[in-house]
Motif scaffolding. Structure first.
Motif, PDB file in Angstrom:
ATOM      1  N   SER A 164       0.844  -1.197   0.000  1.00 27.28           N
ATOM      2  CA  SER A 164       0.000   0.000   0.000  1.00 27.28           C
ATOM      3  C   SER A 164       0.876   1.243   0.000  1.00 27.28           C
ATOM      4  O   SER A 164       1.833   1.341   0.780  1.00 27.28           O
ATOM      5  CB  SER A 164      -0.919   0.026   1.226  1.00 27.28           C
ATOM      6  OG  SER A 164      -1.719  -1.138   1.288  1.00 27.28           O
ATOM      7  N   GLN A 165       0.540   2.193  -0.858  1.00 37.40           N
ATOM      8  CA  GLN A 165       1.186   3.501  -0.850  1.00 37.40           C
ATOM      9  C   GLN A 165       0.456   4.370   0.150  1.00 37.40           C
ATOM     10  O   GLN A 165      -0.736   4.650   0.004  1.00 37.40           O
ATOM     11  CB  GLN A 165       1.142   4.128  -2.245  1.00 37.40           C
ATOM     12  CG  GLN A 165       1.769   5.511  -2.312  1.00 37.40           C
ATOM     13  CD  GLN A 165       1.564   6.192  -3.655  1.00 37.40           C
ATOM     14  OE1 GLN A 165       0.987   5.602  -4.571  1.00 37.40           O
ATOM     15  NE2 GLN A 165       2.014   7.424  -3.785  1.00 37.40           N
ATOM     16  N   MET A 166       1.179   4.794   1.198  1.00 37.21           N
ATOM     17  CA  MET A 166       0.551   5.506   2.296  1.00 37.21           C
ATOM     18  C   MET A 166       0.724   7.017   2.138  1.00 37.21           C
ATOM     19  O   MET A 166       1.779   7.500   1.735  1.00 37.21           O
ATOM     20  CB  MET A 166       1.156   5.063   3.629  1.00 37.21           C
ATOM     21  CG  MET A 166       1.110   3.565   3.871  1.00 37.21           C
ATOM     22  SD  MET A 166      -0.588   2.901   3.853  1.00 37.21           S
ATOM     23  CE  MET A 166      -1.232   3.670   5.340  1.00 37.21           C
ATOM     24  N   LYS A 167      -0.337   7.743   2.476  1.00 35.04           N
ATOM     25  CA  LYS A 167      -0.286   9.202   2.486  1.00 35.04           C
ATOM     26  C   LYS A 167      -1.272   9.696   3.531  1.00 35.04           C
ATOM     27  O   LYS A 167      -2.447   9.345   3.504  1.00 35.04           O
ATOM     28  CB  LYS A 167      -0.643   9.765   1.102  1.00 35.04           C
ATOM     29  CG  LYS A 167      -0.342  11.246   0.961  1.00 35.04           C
ATOM     30  CD  LYS A 167      -0.476  11.705  -0.476  1.00 35.04           C
ATOM     31  CE  LYS A 167      -0.095  13.167  -0.633  1.00 35.04           C
ATOM     32  NZ  LYS A 167      -0.213  13.637  -2.032  1.00 35.04           N
ATOM     33  N   GLY A 168      -0.780  10.500   4.464  1.00 39.20           N
ATOM     34  CA  GLY A 168      -1.641  10.994   5.527  1.00 39.20           C
ATOM     35  C   GLY A 168      -2.228   9.896   6.388  1.00 39.20           C
ATOM     36  O   GLY A 168      -3.321  10.041   6.928  1.00 39.20           O
ATOM     37  N   GLY A 169      -1.491   8.775   6.515  1.00 39.46           N
ATOM     38  CA  GLY A 169      -1.967   7.671   7.338  1.00 39.46           C
ATOM     39  C   GLY A 169      -2.976   6.770   6.657  1.00 39.46           C
ATOM     40  O   GLY A 169      -3.482   5.827   7.274  1.00 39.46           O
ATOM     41  N   GLN A 170      -3.291   7.039   5.386  1.00 36.80           N
ATOM     42  CA  GLN A 170      -4.276   6.243   4.650  1.00 36.80           C
ATOM     43  C   GLN A 170      -3.627   5.641   3.404  1.00 36.80           C
ATOM     44  O   GLN A 170      -2.667   6.187   2.857  1.00 36.80           O
ATOM     45  CB  GLN A 170      -5.472   7.108   4.235  1.00 36.80           C
ATOM     46  CG  GLN A 170      -6.203   7.770   5.392  1.00 36.80           C
ATOM     47  CD  GLN A 170      -6.867   6.766   6.312  1.00 36.80           C
ATOM     48  OE1 GLN A 170      -7.423   5.756   5.853  1.00 36.80           O
ATOM     49  NE2 GLN A 170      -6.842   7.034   7.615  1.00 36.80           N
ATOM     50  N   ALA A 171      -4.179   4.502   2.964  1.00 34.16           N
ATOM     51  CA  ALA A 171      -3.686   3.849   1.752  1.00 34.16           C
ATOM     52  C   ALA A 171      -4.217   4.593   0.530  1.00 34.16           C
ATOM     53  O   ALA A 171      -5.421   4.613   0.278  1.00 34.16           O
ATOM     54  CB  ALA A 171      -4.122   2.389   1.721  1.00 34.16           C
ATOM     55  N   GLU A 172      -3.320   5.233  -0.205  1.00 31.63           N
ATOM     56  CA  GLU A 172      -3.704   5.981  -1.394  1.00 31.63           C
ATOM     57  C   GLU A 172      -3.847   5.067  -2.610  1.00 31.63           C
ATOM     58  O   GLU A 172      -4.696   5.267  -3.475  1.00 31.63           O
ATOM     59  CB  GLU A 172      -2.660   7.058  -1.679  1.00 31.63           C
ATOM     60  CG  GLU A 172      -3.022   8.009  -2.809  1.00 31.63           C
ATOM     61  CD  GLU A 172      -1.993   9.102  -2.980  1.00 31.63           C
ATOM     62  OE1 GLU A 172      -2.377  10.279  -3.077  1.00 31.63           O
ATOM     63  OE2 GLU A 172      -0.783   8.785  -2.995  1.00 31.63           O
ATOM     64  N   LYS A 173      -3.017   4.025  -2.671  1.00 29.85           N
ATOM     65  CA  LYS A 173      -3.058   3.062  -3.760  1.00 29.85           C
ATOM     66  C   LYS A 173      -2.570   1.730  -3.224  1.00 29.85           C
ATOM     67  O   LYS A 173      -1.782   1.679  -2.269  1.00 29.85           O
ATOM     68  CB  LYS A 173      -2.192   3.533  -4.942  1.00 29.85           C
ATOM     69  CG  LYS A 173      -2.356   2.690  -6.195  1.00 29.85           C
ATOM     70  CD  LYS A 173      -1.666   3.325  -7.392  1.00 29.85           C
ATOM     71  CE  LYS A 173      -1.825   2.472  -8.656  1.00 29.85           C
ATOM     72  NZ  LYS A 173      -3.224   2.256  -9.019  1.00 29.85           N
ATOM     73  N   GLN A 174      -3.028   0.629  -3.831  1.00 30.92           N
ATOM     74  CA  GLN A 174      -2.694  -0.684  -3.303  1.00 30.92           C
ATOM     75  C   GLN A 174      -2.470  -1.672  -4.441  1.00 30.92           C
ATOM     76  O   GLN A 174      -3.137  -1.625  -5.470  1.00 30.92           O
ATOM     77  CB  GLN A 174      -3.831  -1.181  -2.401  1.00 30.92           C
ATOM     78  CG  GLN A 174      -3.475  -2.345  -1.500  1.00 30.92           C
ATOM     79  CD  GLN A 174      -4.572  -2.589  -0.463  1.00 30.92           C
ATOM     80  OE1 GLN A 174      -5.574  -3.238  -0.742  1.00 30.92           O
ATOM     81  NE2 GLN A 174      -4.378  -2.046   0.743  1.00 30.92           N
ATOM     82  N   TRP A 175      -1.483  -2.550  -4.226  1.00 29.91           N
ATOM     83  CA  TRP A 175      -1.184  -3.621  -5.178  1.00 29.91           C
ATOM     84  C   TRP A 175      -1.220  -4.947  -4.428  1.00 29.91           C
ATOM     85  O   TRP A 175      -0.719  -5.049  -3.301  1.00 29.91           O
ATOM     86  CB  TRP A 175       0.199  -3.449  -5.799  1.00 29.91           C
ATOM     87  CG  TRP A 175       0.407  -2.177  -6.558  1.00 29.91           C
ATOM     88  CD1 TRP A 175       0.277  -1.978  -7.902  1.00 29.91           C
ATOM     89  CD2 TRP A 175       0.809  -0.916  -6.010  1.00 29.91           C
ATOM     90  NE1 TRP A 175       0.559  -0.683  -8.224  1.00 29.91           N
ATOM     91  CE2 TRP A 175       0.896   0.000  -7.090  1.00 29.91           C
ATOM     92  CE3 TRP A 175       1.109  -0.462  -4.729  1.00 29.91           C
ATOM     93  CZ2 TRP A 175       1.264   1.321  -6.917  1.00 29.91           C
ATOM     94  CZ3 TRP A 175       1.471   0.856  -4.548  1.00 29.91           C
ATOM     95  CH2 TRP A 175       1.544   1.731  -5.627  1.00 29.91           C
ATOM     96  N   THR A 176      -1.784  -5.973  -5.043  1.00 33.52           N
ATOM     97  CA  THR A 176      -1.839  -7.309  -4.446  1.00 33.52           C
ATOM     98  C   THR A 176      -1.149  -8.295  -5.387  1.00 33.52           C
ATOM     99  O   THR A 176      -1.471  -8.359  -6.580  1.00 33.52           O
ATOM    100  CB  THR A 176      -3.291  -7.755  -4.197  1.00 33.52           C
ATOM    101  OG1 THR A 176      -3.926  -6.814  -3.318  1.00 33.52           O
ATOM    102  CG2 THR A 176      -3.320  -9.134  -3.557  1.00 33.52           C
ATOM    103  N   PHE A 177      -0.185  -9.048  -4.841  1.00 33.85           N
ATOM    104  CA  PHE A 177       0.620  -9.966  -5.642  1.00 33.85           C
ATOM    105  C   PHE A 177       0.477 -11.399  -5.132  1.00 33.85           C
ATOM    106  O   PHE A 177       0.444 -11.624  -3.918  1.00 33.85           O
ATOM    107  CB  PHE A 177       2.104  -9.587  -5.581  1.00 33.85           C
ATOM    108  CG  PHE A 177       2.412  -8.190  -6.025  1.00 33.85           C
ATOM    109  CD1 PHE A 177       2.605  -7.897  -7.358  1.00 33.85           C
ATOM    110  CD2 PHE A 177       2.514  -7.159  -5.092  1.00 33.85           C
ATOM    111  CE1 PHE A 177       2.905  -6.600  -7.767  1.00 33.85           C
ATOM    112  CE2 PHE A 177       2.815  -5.867  -5.490  1.00 33.85           C
ATOM    113  CZ  PHE A 177       3.006  -5.588  -6.837  1.00 33.85           C
ATOM    114  N   ASN A 178       0.397 -12.347  -6.056  1.00 34.95           N
ATOM    115  CA  ASN A 178       0.571 -13.755  -5.716  1.00 34.95           C
ATOM    116  C   ASN A 178       2.068 -14.038  -5.793  1.00 34.95           C
ATOM    117  O   ASN A 178       2.634 -14.177  -6.873  1.00 34.95           O
ATOM    118  CB  ASN A 178      -0.197 -14.644  -6.699  1.00 34.95           C
ATOM    119  CG  ASN A 178      -0.084 -16.122  -6.358  1.00 34.95           C
ATOM    120  OD1 ASN A 178       0.785 -16.537  -5.584  1.00 34.95           O
ATOM    121  ND2 ASN A 178      -0.953 -16.935  -6.932  1.00 34.95           N
ATOM    122  N   ALA A 179       2.721 -14.095  -4.645  1.00 33.14           N
ATOM    123  CA  ALA A 179       4.182 -14.138  -4.614  1.00 33.14           C
ATOM    124  C   ALA A 179       4.750 -15.369  -5.316  1.00 33.14           C
ATOM    125  O   ALA A 179       5.834 -15.307  -5.903  1.00 33.14           O
ATOM    126  CB  ALA A 179       4.673 -14.099  -3.162  1.00 33.14           C
TER     127      ALA A 179
END
Length: 315
Positions: A164-179
């Motif tokens: 999650s890309q955090m900004k102001g304590g909140q997730a601004e954008k998120q990526w989910t990966f199958n490792a």
């Protein structure tokens, strides 16, 4: 032509890391409840005392059958730290944050201004020619493939990494990966890793502020042992434990050192000279001499002019 003794030298040279991870905490829960991972219980470190057997190879003078039988009769008593999932939880969650900082190549301490200027020119020349794109994408791949889980990655049935890309304590954008879909041996990645890598490159270049929150879920099985960092105990007089694990807080919560996370993230060097025996180790961690302690080998020998102190071939 400059003489060898005309080469720039410095006796004080230090850098601050630009990939700045926190420690990683362990939590335990069930795979289908990953959305509530923040409420999962922390994994404690506890002691276990075991009666082991003599399994090391004996010296030639001790290989007499009678001596061997006598040695085996003696118990090998050990007290060790262990961490394991509870028997009603099948998934380990490992969480940490990562700051990406600008200023690559700028030393935090250097006692030779001429050396520092030459270093700045070298780094600026690299950035102008190549940029941070390739390096940043490789860092993104090491987040996505869960390399930072180390032994916890081995044998897991499923592994999901949420960045999650955090900004102001909140997730601004998120990526989910199958490792498990992403290789540990190459950095081909996918569209998501390239998108994440672009943000990391911009942060390294000083074009943006970047704080990432990373959570990895490894489905290893209910009650299974998990593997925090192991502490280096220099003074054995402080206790008789043969293995001490890293723990945080009053409740002895299992965790991974930030240094170990950083080592996994910078395992991107595939440009080192190939081993003489023809083996393929895959990427190694970025080190001045390409040292791999598990192989007891330095792959970037100064005599080959491939070490990171040689400006013409610095990785």
């Amino acid at each position: 032509m400059a003489k060898k003794n005309d080469a720039l030298k410095t006796t004080v040279l230090a850098f601050e890391r630009k990939l700045d991870p926190s420690d990683a905490l362990f939590r335990a829960g069930n795979w289908e409840d990953r959305a509530q991972a923040a409420q999962w219980n922390l994994v404690p470190v506890r002691e276990k005392s075991v009666r082991g057997t003599i399994s090391n190879r004996l010296k030639a003078k001790d290989q007499d059958p009678a001596k061997l039988d006598a040695a085996i009769e003696n118990p090998n008593l050990q007290t060790v730290d262990v961490a394991a999932l509870p028997h009603d939880a099948d998934t380990l969650a490992v969480r940490f944050t990562l700051r990406v900082l600008a200023g690559a190549g700028t030393p935090s301490a250097c006692n030779n201004a001429e050396y520092q200027n030459k270093l700045k020119q070298t780094v600026t020349g690299y950035v102008n020619e190549h940029g941070f794109g390739e390096l940043a994408h490789r860092y993104a791949c090491n987040l996505a493939n869960g390399r930072f889980l180390w032994r916890n990655r081995v044998g897991a049935e499923q592994i999901e990494v949420v960045v999650s890309q955090m900004k102001g304590g909140q997730a601004e954008k998120q990526w989910t990966f199958n490792a498990l879909d992403l290789s540990l041996r190459n950095f081909e990645g996918n569209d998501q890793t390239r998108e994440l890598g672009k943000l990391i490159a911009e942060a390294l270049a000083g074009d943006r502020y970047l704080l990432l929150d990373i959570v990895a879920f490894a489905r290893v099985g209910a009650g299974q042992e998990v593997f925090p960092s192991q502490e280096l105990i220099l003074d054995r007089s402080r206790g008789d434990k043969s293995k001490t694990l890293y723990k945080i807080g009053d409740d002895d919560n299992a965790a991974i050192h930030s240094q170990k996370l950083g080592n996994a993230l910078r395992t991107i060097d595939t440009w080192y000279p190939a081993p003489e025996d023809g083996s393929d180790l895959g990427p190694i961690a970025v080190e001045p001499y390409g040292s791999v302690t598990t192989q007891a080998t330095a792959f970037r020998q100064p005599k080959q002019k491939m070490d990171c102190n040689y400006s013409g071939h610095a990785a």
